[in-house]
Design a protein around this motif. Structure first.
Motif, mmCIF file in Angstrom:
data_model
loop_
_atom_site.group_PDB
_atom_site.id
_atom_site.type_symbol
_atom_site.label_atom_id
_atom_site.label_comp_id
_atom_site.label_asym_id
_atom_site.label_seq_id
_atom_site.Cartn_x
_atom_site.Cartn_y
_atom_site.Cartn_z
ATOM 1 N N LEU A 53 -41.951 -52.192 8.922
ATOM 2 C CA LEU A 53 -41.061 -52.882 7.985
ATOM 3 C C LEU A 53 -41.376 -52.579 6.525
ATOM 4 N N PHE A 54 -42.662 -52.593 6.167
ATOM 5 C CA PHE A 54 -43.023 -52.545 4.752
ATOM 6 C C PHE A 54 -43.508 -51.190 4.261
ATOM 7 N N LEU A 55 -43.723 -50.245 5.170
ATOM 8 C CA LEU A 55 -44.114 -48.896 4.749
ATOM 9 C C LEU A 55 -43.070 -47.880 5.206
ATOM 10 N N HIS A 56 -42.961 -47.680 6.504
ATOM 11 C CA HIS A 56 -42.087 -46.625 7.025
ATOM 12 C C HIS A 56 -40.610 -46.845 6.667
ATOM 13 N N LEU A 57 -40.054 -47.984 7.039
ATOM 14 C CA LEU A 57 -38.638 -48.244 6.749
ATOM 15 C C LEU A 57 -38.394 -48.356 5.243
ATOM 16 N N HIS A 58 -39.348 -48.911 4.529
ATOM 17 C CA HIS A 58 -39.239 -48.980 3.063
ATOM 18 C C HIS A 58 -39.150 -47.574 2.470
#
Length: 178
Positions: A53-58
């Motif tokens: 949620l907070f690294l890859h998709l960001h």
């Protein structure tokens, strides 16, 4: 390279396994740690959810939102990054990172928080998948170990990351039986 549709299907299958595994665990099993350096099963789940949620998709969103196709366009993958994407998976070895407050995941709040988090990642993957080909492959965001990755590669990385952690899950589950 596999299509994002294939990757999404494989990712959904991986999440189904993680959800099925949760049905065989209780909170004390999710919180049990073999040592201070080792994560609990619950922390591993939190890591998977938060990193997606907070690294890859960001980072996929960053690649998609930049109008300028020169975003890190000259940068390439590292040697490890090239290998990972050629093989379509991480090497089957534990990846050690130093214990630190910003990297070590917190224990899960509840079983429901893990289930909800996994569903949230699946929903975001489904809504993101049709978008990753709508952006230049030259729009890249730097990964600390793999080098510069474009939106499609970040998308593939999420599925590879979830598959990679099956090794850790199996090891941690076997430690519970001891």
């Amino acid at each position: 390279m596999r299509s994002t549709t294939e990757v999404l299907t494989s990712f959904e299958t991986a999440v189904e396994r993680y959800l099925a595994e949760l049905k065989n665990l209780d909170m004390s099993s999710l919180l049990k740690k073999q040592s201070e350096e080792e994560w609990s099963i619950g922390q591993m789940y939190v890591h998977l959810i938060q990193s997606a949620l907070f690294l890859h998709l960001h980072n996929i969103e960053q690649c998609l939102s930049i109008e300028d196709s020169t975003l890190n366009s000259g940068e390439e993958k590292t040697e490890l990054g090239r290998k990972v994407f050629e093989l379509g998976q991480f090497p089957p070895v534990p990846i050690k990172v130093p214990a630190s407050p910003q990297y070590t995941p917190q224990p899960p709040e509840s079983m429901e928080s893990l289930i909800d988090g996994l569903h949230m990642v699946v929903d975001r993957m489904r809504s993101t998948e049709p978008l990753v080909y709508q952006v230049s492959v030259n729009n890249k965001i730097h990964h600390p170990r793999l080098g510069a990755l474009n939106a499609q590669e970040w998308f593939l990385l999420i599925e590879m990351h979830y598959r990679h952690h099956f090794l850790q899950l199996d090891r941690l589950k076997s430690n519970l039986e001891m």
